[in-house]
Scaffold this motif. Sequence first.
Motif, PDB file in Angstrom:
ATOM      1  N   LYS A  56      -6.406   0.257   7.422  1.00  0.00           N
ATOM      2  CA  LYS A  56      -7.780   0.385   6.925  1.00  0.00           C
ATOM      3  C   LYS A  56      -7.936  -0.342   5.590  1.00  0.00           C
ATOM      4  O   LYS A  56      -9.010  -0.846   5.270  1.00  0.00           O
ATOM      5  N   LEU A  57      -6.836  -0.407   4.824  1.00  0.00           N
ATOM      6  CA  LEU A  57      -6.852  -1.226   3.617  1.00  0.00           C
ATOM      7  C   LEU A  57      -7.038  -2.694   3.993  1.00  0.00           C
ATOM      8  O   LEU A  57      -7.823  -3.413   3.363  1.00  0.00           O
TER       9      LEU A  57
ATOM     10  N   SER B 194     -10.715   4.802  -7.209  1.00  0.00           N
ATOM     11  CA  SER B 194     -11.600   3.797  -6.610  1.00  0.00           C
ATOM     12  C   SER B 194     -13.074   4.007  -6.939  1.00  0.00           C
ATOM     13  O   SER B 194     -13.869   3.071  -6.863  1.00  0.00           O
TER      14      SER B 194
ATOM     15  N   ALA C 107       0.830  -1.211   0.000  1.00  0.00           N
ATOM     16  CA  ALA C 107       0.000   0.000   0.000  1.00  0.00           C
ATOM     17  C   ALA C 107       0.865   1.262   0.000  1.00  0.00           C
ATOM     18  O   ALA C 107       1.882   1.322   0.671  1.00  0.00           O
TER      19      ALA C 107
ATOM     20  N   TRP D 268      -6.963   0.630  -3.933  1.00  0.00           N
ATOM     21  CA  TRP D 268      -8.133   0.407  -3.086  1.00  0.00           C
ATOM     22  C   TRP D 268      -9.158  -0.356  -3.936  1.00  0.00           C
ATOM     23  O   TRP D 268      -9.151  -0.214  -5.171  1.00  0.00           O
TER      24      TRP D 268
ATOM     25  N   ARG E 155      -1.866   7.240  -0.473  1.00  0.00           N
ATOM     26  CA  ARG E 155      -3.131   6.898  -1.126  1.00  0.00           C
ATOM     27  C   ARG E 155      -4.085   6.143  -0.215  1.00  0.00           C
ATOM     28  O   ARG E 155      -5.288   6.135  -0.475  1.00  0.00           O
ATOM     29  N   MET E 156      -3.561   5.495   0.820  1.00  0.00           N
ATOM     30  CA  MET E 156      -4.441   4.712   1.677  1.00  0.00           C
ATOM     31  C   MET E 156      -3.747   4.340   2.977  1.00  0.00           C
ATOM     32  O   MET E 156      -2.522   4.236   3.044  1.00  0.00           O
ATOM     33  N   ASN E 157      -4.542   4.173   4.008  1.00  0.00           N
ATOM     34  CA  ASN E 157      -4.046   3.744   5.303  1.00  0.00           C
ATOM     35  C   ASN E 157      -3.915   2.215   5.288  1.00  0.00           C
ATOM     36  O   ASN E 157      -4.901   1.517   5.040  1.00  0.00           O
TER      37      ASN E 157
ATOM     38  N   GLY F 167     -10.280   5.750   5.239  1.00  0.00           N
ATOM     39  CA  GLY F 167      -8.892   5.399   4.917  1.00  0.00           C
ATOM     40  C   GLY F 167      -8.593   5.388   3.434  1.00  0.00           C
ATOM     41  O   GLY F 167      -7.459   5.132   3.022  1.00  0.00           O
ATOM     42  N   ASN F 168      -9.588   5.703   2.592  1.00  0.00           N
ATOM     43  CA  ASN F 168      -9.429   5.640   1.143  1.00  0.00           C
ATOM     44  C   ASN F 168      -9.071   7.006   0.557  1.00  0.00           C
ATOM     45  O   ASN F 168      -9.875   7.936   0.605  1.00  0.00           O
ATOM     46  N   ASN F 169      -7.872   7.107  -0.015  1.00  0.00           N
ATOM     47  CA  ASN F 169      -7.459   8.324  -0.719  1.00  0.00           C
ATOM     48  C   ASN F 169      -7.196   8.044  -2.191  1.00  0.00           C
ATOM     49  O   ASN F 169      -6.564   8.853  -2.872  1.00  0.00           O
ATOM     50  N   ASP F 170      -7.674   6.910  -2.672  1.00  0.00           N
ATOM     51  CA  ASP F 170      -7.404   6.489  -4.040  1.00  0.00           C
ATOM     52  C   ASP F 170      -8.483   7.036  -4.986  1.00  0.00           C
ATOM     53  O   ASP F 170      -9.607   6.537  -5.016  1.00  0.00           O
TER      54      ASP F 170
END
Length: 205
Positions: free
Chosen positions: A59-60, A106, A50, A149, A54-56, A100-103
């Motif tokens: 949380k991923l 997605s 990861a 994600w 872009r993502m934790n 947690g999603n910064n993608d």
Amino acid sequence: MKRFHVAGSLVFLIILATLVHPVHSSSRDDHALSVTEICPEPIDAQVKAALPDRMNPEKLRRILVRIGEMAKAYCPWKEGKNPYDKITDPLVSLEEFFDGNNDKGSIGPNLDSQPTPAEFYSFLREIRSRSNVYDVRILVTQYDGPGNWPFSDTVFVITSESPQTVEGWIPAKFKPDEVGIDAHVNGREAVAIPAGMQPVTLWYD
């Protein structure tokens, strides 16, 4: 005579072994191959890949565990076997999908406005807060593996209103390609739909 007895005994043992441990053909039907046979522990490796911006990672991990078989199906397919067609698409909550999603890829990646996941989350929570909406869910339709994600092209709005009314709630920035009624329950996770309500879908190309 002794030779006959020895040979006969060997034949008997071979037949017995075949009955106890049947010989399997090297060819195998795609649907007979379970996902865990293909990739028993893919999630740890995928979380390690990861990208922090872009993502934790933790949380991923949570969303990958939630989508379960879809996450496991991504890893290299054993002998070219593909289990994807027997996987039920998860229908997850807004919190499960967006926390947690910064993608940006997605959801809604082809929108001209290119909204962030955080902006999508805020917009869909506003819809969910309406008194005539029971719930809003995200249909996870694809997972492209490490560094990504899970992806969705469909939002479910469970409401008493018509698709035309729901479409009127959507700002131009988040306009989907299609708004309609979901009539395909096979292949996706089941959710509760109260009497008098229906799943209106927002589809993003």
